[in-house]
Structures are given as structure tokens and as C-alpha cells.
Design a protein around this motif. Structure first.
Motif, PDB file in Angstrom:
ATOM      1  N   THR A   1       0.841  -1.197   0.000  1.00  0.00           N
ATOM      2  CA  THR A   1       0.000   0.000   0.000  1.00  0.00           C
ATOM      3  C   THR A   1       0.876   1.248   0.000  1.00  0.00           C
ATOM      4  O   THR A   1       1.828   1.348   0.783  1.00  0.00           O
ATOM      5  CB  THR A   1      -0.907   0.026   1.236  1.00  0.00           C
ATOM      6  N   GLU A   2       0.534   2.177  -0.901  1.00  0.00           N
ATOM      7  CA  GLU A   2       1.248   3.452  -0.971  1.00  0.00           C
ATOM      8  C   GLU A   2       0.238   4.597  -0.951  1.00  0.00           C
ATOM      9  O   GLU A   2      -0.873   4.464  -1.459  1.00  0.00           O
ATOM     10  CB  GLU A   2       2.098   3.522  -2.241  1.00  0.00           C
ATOM     11  N   PHE A   3       0.671   5.721  -0.391  1.00  0.00           N
ATOM     12  CA  PHE A   3      -0.211   6.865  -0.226  1.00  0.00           C
ATOM     13  C   PHE A   3       0.367   8.098  -0.913  1.00  0.00           C
ATOM     14  O   PHE A   3       1.582   8.311  -0.916  1.00  0.00           O
ATOM     15  CB  PHE A   3      -0.416   7.176   1.264  1.00  0.00           C
ATOM     16  N   GLY A   4      -0.531   8.909  -1.459  1.00  0.00           N
ATOM     17  CA  GLY A   4      -0.129  10.185  -2.008  1.00  0.00           C
ATOM     18  C   GLY A   4       0.133  11.193  -0.901  1.00  0.00           C
ATOM     19  O   GLY A   4      -0.290  11.009   0.250  1.00  0.00           O
ATOM     20  N   ALA A   5       0.802  12.276  -1.269  1.00  0.00           N
ATOM     21  CA  ALA A   5       1.198  13.274  -0.273  1.00  0.00           C
ATOM     22  C   ALA A   5       0.005  13.976   0.360  1.00  0.00           C
ATOM     23  O   ALA A   5       0.112  14.501   1.469  1.00  0.00           O
ATOM     24  CB  ALA A   5       2.126  14.303  -0.917  1.00  0.00           C
ATOM     25  N   THR A   6      -1.141  13.996  -0.320  1.00  0.00           N
ATOM     26  CA  THR A   6      -2.303  14.708   0.237  1.00  0.00           C
ATOM     27  C   THR A   6      -3.098  13.867   1.217  1.00  0.00           C
ATOM     28  O   THR A   6      -4.108  14.331   1.754  1.00  0.00           O
ATOM     29  CB  THR A   6      -3.228  15.178  -0.894  1.00  0.00           C
TER      30      THR A   6
ATOM     31  N   PHE B   1      -2.829   1.855  -4.378  1.00  0.00           N
ATOM     32  CA  PHE B   1      -2.521   3.278  -4.233  1.00  0.00           C
ATOM     33  C   PHE B   1      -3.745   4.002  -3.680  1.00  0.00           C
ATOM     34  O   PHE B   1      -4.823   3.944  -4.265  1.00  0.00           O
ATOM     35  CB  PHE B   1      -2.134   3.890  -5.576  1.00  0.00           C
ATOM     36  N   VAL B   2      -3.548   4.681  -2.553  1.00  0.00           N
ATOM     37  CA  VAL B   2      -4.573   5.561  -1.993  1.00  0.00           C
ATOM     38  C   VAL B   2      -4.085   6.976  -2.272  1.00  0.00           C
ATOM     39  O   VAL B   2      -3.131   7.450  -1.649  1.00  0.00           O
ATOM     40  CB  VAL B   2      -4.772   5.327  -0.491  1.00  0.00           C
ATOM     41  N   VAL B   3      -4.711   7.634  -3.239  1.00  0.00           N
ATOM     42  CA  VAL B   3      -4.209   8.924  -3.710  1.00  0.00           C
ATOM     43  C   VAL B   3      -5.363   9.894  -3.943  1.00  0.00           C
ATOM     44  O   VAL B   3      -6.491   9.491  -4.214  1.00  0.00           O
ATOM     45  CB  VAL B   3      -3.404   8.769  -5.020  1.00  0.00           C
ATOM     46  N   GLY B   4      -5.041  11.188  -3.860  1.00  0.00           N
ATOM     47  CA  GLY B   4      -6.006  12.227  -4.130  1.00  0.00           C
ATOM     48  C   GLY B   4      -5.805  12.845  -5.502  1.00  0.00           C
ATOM     49  O   GLY B   4      -4.866  12.499  -6.237  1.00  0.00           O
ATOM     50  N   GLU B   5      -6.663  13.795  -5.833  1.00  0.00           N
ATOM     51  CA  GLU B   5      -6.592  14.477  -7.117  1.00  0.00           C
ATOM     52  C   GLU B   5      -5.239  15.146  -7.343  1.00  0.00           C
ATOM     53  O   GLU B   5      -4.771  15.251  -8.470  1.00  0.00           O
ATOM     54  CB  GLU B   5      -7.697  15.535  -7.197  1.00  0.00           C
ATOM     55  N   ASP B   6      -4.621  15.612  -6.268  1.00  0.00           N
ATOM     56  CA  ASP B   6      -3.364  16.353  -6.389  1.00  0.00           C
ATOM     57  C   ASP B   6      -2.145  15.449  -6.482  1.00  0.00           C
ATOM     58  O   ASP B   6      -1.023  15.943  -6.617  1.00  0.00           O
ATOM     59  CB  ASP B   6      -3.189  17.277  -5.177  1.00  0.00           C
ATOM     60  N   ASP B   7      -2.340  14.141  -6.404  1.00  0.00           N
ATOM     61  CA  ASP B   7      -1.223  13.201  -6.366  1.00  0.00           C
ATOM     62  C   ASP B   7      -0.942  12.548  -7.712  1.00  0.00           C
ATOM     63  O   ASP B   7      -0.276  11.509  -7.774  1.00  0.00           O
ATOM     64  CB  ASP B   7      -1.501  12.113  -5.320  1.00  0.00           C
ATOM     65  N   SER B   8      -1.424  13.136  -8.795  1.00  0.00           N
ATOM     66  CA  SER B   8      -1.307  12.496 -10.101  1.00  0.00           C
ATOM     67  C   SER B   8       0.151  12.344 -10.537  1.00  0.00           C
ATOM     68  O   SER B   8       0.516  11.331 -11.151  1.00  0.00           O
ATOM     69  CB  SER B   8      -2.104  13.265 -11.153  1.00  0.00           C
ATOM     70  N   ASP B   9       1.002  13.320 -10.240  1.00  0.00           N
ATOM     71  CA  ASP B   9       2.411  13.211 -10.632  1.00  0.00           C
ATOM     72  C   ASP B   9       3.091  12.064  -9.897  1.00  0.00           C
ATOM     73  O   ASP B   9       3.876  11.306 -10.481  1.00  0.00           O
ATOM     74  CB  ASP B   9       3.146  14.523 -10.354  1.00  0.00           C
TER      75      ASP B   9
ATOM     76  N   VAL C   1      -2.799  -3.607 -10.038  1.00  0.00           N
ATOM     77  CA  VAL C   1      -2.687  -2.244  -9.532  1.00  0.00           C
ATOM     78  C   VAL C   1      -4.092  -1.761  -9.213  1.00  0.00           C
ATOM     79  O   VAL C   1      -4.981  -1.804 -10.073  1.00  0.00           O
ATOM     80  CB  VAL C   1      -2.037  -1.297 -10.560  1.00  0.00           C
ATOM     81  N   ALA C   2      -4.304  -1.320  -7.973  1.00  0.00           N
ATOM     82  CA  ALA C   2      -5.604  -0.788  -7.560  1.00  0.00           C
ATOM     83  C   ALA C   2      -5.457   0.679  -7.190  1.00  0.00           C
ATOM     84  O   ALA C   2      -4.467   1.082  -6.575  1.00  0.00           O
ATOM     85  CB  ALA C   2      -6.153  -1.567  -6.366  1.00  0.00           C
ATOM     86  N   LEU C   3      -6.441   1.465  -7.575  1.00  0.00           N
ATOM     87  CA  LEU C   3      -6.483   2.892  -7.266  1.00  0.00           C
ATOM     88  C   LEU C   3      -7.693   3.174  -6.378  1.00  0.00           C
ATOM     89  O   LEU C   3      -8.830   2.868  -6.744  1.00  0.00           O
ATOM     90  CB  LEU C   3      -6.579   3.710  -8.554  1.00  0.00           C
ATOM     91  N   ILE C   4      -7.451   3.743  -5.209  1.00  0.00           N
ATOM     92  CA  ILE C   4      -8.506   4.124  -4.276  1.00  0.00           C
ATOM     93  C   ILE C   4      -8.429   5.640  -4.088  1.00  0.00           C
ATOM     94  O   ILE C   4      -7.374   6.168  -3.719  1.00  0.00           O
ATOM     95  CB  ILE C   4      -8.327   3.439  -2.905  1.00  0.00           C
TER      96      ILE C   4
END
Length: 310
Positions: free
Chosen positions: A121-126, A166-174, A222-225
Motif C-alpha cells: 500500500t502506498e499513499f499520495g502526499a495529500t 494506491f490511496v491517492v487524491g486528485e493532487d497526487d497524479s504526478d 494495480v488498484a487505485l482508491i
């Protein structure tokens, strides 16, 4: 309506994820340190408010149940066989159609993992630190539950991941774009855009990739949440996408009580869904079986499982 998109692909397919006979552990230089939390943008905050309203509306209507089914949702062994066939052997997204719901009536073949499933599991900065801690613990517990249900080797890992969540927000696209390019070298722009610009109506996504030499053997996923979801919807995405990434690829309007149904009645894996997973990983079924070949076997398995519940 909560929509969880699932793309289960063989080899190089509609989303361009390339398969390999054995998923390779990436060298340490390609592993990334989790980004420190940062404040989300106004766009991300607006999206979070939108999803909160959606969840509240569903709960107000008595949906997103979490108890797993009860006396009001009976099912028989025949129901299990029918639902298993619809969910395992058909796909609501036809090959080459991206996220278009163009389900065909042509049955596929039974596909699942033969090797160990190692969930990272990986998380975006937001994503706030408290949410990271909570989500990671829930994913770890769910991985252990899936292992108990299926009898298959499913674990949460820090390295050697072959099922990336991946648990990511809109701002974590990069961040997401960079990690996907590391995980799947050669992935194209269209495929990256699918993950990094998912339409608002799609709440989560999973893509499972099969072995080049065996199109019915999954070797990577690959899963996107979306991080902007409120807690229950986010957890419902975890439950559905991880289970679908194991091989329960379709939804069916007749499946009840089930998360593999677009009616959103249930948020979390139900007793019915646990039996579907047990059936999928029962050694009496073989990868590559057609629905016709599997039906006599699934009938026997379903009767055995229902008998154990009496």
C-alpha cells in the motif's frame, strides 16, 4: 451510484499493462519514501465534499450495509452457482473499450492467481497521516481475511509487491504517474491518463495482469482508491477492488447479498461473497476452465459450502 471500475487484462491489453512470467522485485533505488503529508487543493476539498454527500445519500436510503447479509437476504447453492458464473466468466468491460460498459454475452475462462499475492500500500502526499495509519491497518486486516477465506497465500508486504494499492487524491497524479512508470516500464500515455484522470463518477479502479504464457494466471495488479472518499466508501472500494483483483471480475444485478452488484446495497464483503472466493480458489476448479466445464464442479462445491453452514 458508486461505480468501481475493474479492468482485468491479459498480457498487453486495453490499458497497456505488460505482463511477465514472474513479477520482479524492484531494486532499492526504485523504491520511494512515502511523501510527507501536504494540504489538499481546493479542487480536492470540493471533491471530498461531493463524495461525502454521495455517501450520506446512500446511507439515508438504507444502502452501504455493513453486516454482510441476514434473514432478509437468503441464497441457495443454485444462487451461488449462477452468481459465480456471471461474476467470474463474464466481464462488464469488453476488451479494447476502456471504461465503456459493453459487456458481451461470450463467456471467458476462469482466471485467478497461482502464485503468492503480495499486497503493498502506498499513499499520495495529500493523504493525512491519521488516514494513512487507519487505511493501512484496514488493508492489512483485509488481506489476512482474504487469505483465510481463499486458503491462498495473500500477505501485506513492504517489498516484493505484486498487488499495488494506491490511496491517492486528485493532487497526487504526478506521484502516481511516476510510480506506475516504475512498476510497469513502457506504459503508455493513454494508460497513465486512465489512472491519473479517472472520471469523477468512477470511485476506484483495479487492473490485473496475466502471465504472457498463461492468460488465465494473474501475476500483477494495480488498484487505485480515491483518498477523497469518506471512510466507509473508501473501505468499500478496498473490499471490492482487492477481491475483484483476485478474479471476481464482474458485477451481477442478481447477486445478493453482494458487493458485486451495482445497487450499492452492501458496502463490505458479505457471507455470499466469501463463498464465491472460496469457490474461485477451490483446487477442484482449474485455471482456463470454461463456464460449461466448471458448472458441474461449482455445483458440487456450492452444495458442500452451503452444507457446512447448516
Amino acid at each position: 451510484m458508486v461505480i468501481c471500475a475493474t479492468l482485468l487484462v491479459a498480457g498487453c491489453d486495453e490499458i497497456g499493462l505488460k505482463s511477465s512470467p514472474t513479477p520482479q522485485v524492484r531494486p532499492a533505488s526504485l523504491r520511494v519514501t512515502p511523501p510527507a503529508p501536504v494540504a489538499p487543493s481546493a479542487q480536492s476539498a470540493d471533491l471530498a465534499r461531493y463524495y461525502a454527500k454521495v455517501q450520506n445519500d446512500l446511507l439515508t436510503r438504507g444502502l452501504l450495509r455493513t453486516e454482510g447479509g441476514g434473514p432478509d437476504t437468503p441464497y441457495s447453492s443454485d444462487d451461488l452457482v449462477r452468481n459465480f458464473e456471471n461474476i467470474v466468466f463474464f466481464d462488464e468491460y469488453s476488451r479494447g473499450a476502456g471504461l465503456s460498459r459493453t459487456r458481451t454475452d461470450q463467456s471467458g475462462r476462469l482466471s485467478r492467481w497461482s502464485g503468492p499475492v503480495r499486497i503493498g500500500t502506498e499513499f499520495g502526499a495529500t493523504v493525512p497521516q491519521d488516514q494513512r495509519t487507519r487505511d493501512k491497518a484496514q488493508i492489512d486486516r483485509y488481506a489476512s481475511r482474504l487469505a483465510r477465506i481463499t486458503g491462498h497465500a495473500i500477505t501485506s508486504v513492504r517489498t516484493g509487491t505484486n498487488f499495488h494499492v494506491f490511496v491517492v487524491g486528485e493532487d497526487d497524479s504526478d506521484f502516481l504517474r511516476g510510480r506506475l512508470q516504475q512498476i510497469v516500464p513502457g506504459i503508455g500515455k493513454a494508460e497513465l491518463d486512465l489512472f491519473t484522470n479517472l472520471p469523477r463518477s468512477y470511485y476506484c479502479l483495479v487492473a490485473a495482469v496475466s502471465d504472457t504464457n498463461n492468460p488465465n494466471d494473474y501475476v500483477r495488479a494495480v488498484a487505485l482508491i480515491r483518498a477523497e472518499h469518506p471512510d466507509l466508501v473508501r473501505l468499500s472500494c478496498v473490499h471490492e477492488e482487492l477481491a475483484q483483483g483476485l478474479g471476481l471480475s464482474n458485477d451481477s444485478p442478481s447477486a445478493r447479498p453482494s458487493i458485486f452488484n451495482d445497487d450499492d446495497e452492501f458496502a463490505l464483503l458479505t457471507s455470499h461473497d466469501e463463498l464465491l472466493l472460496k469457490m474461485l480458489y477451490d483446487p477442484r476448479l482449474k485455471q482456463g476452465m470454461t463456464a460449461d466445464e466448471a458448472r458441474p464442479v461449482t455445483g458440487k462445491i456450492a452444495r458442500d459450502l452451503m452444507g457446512q453452514q447448516l
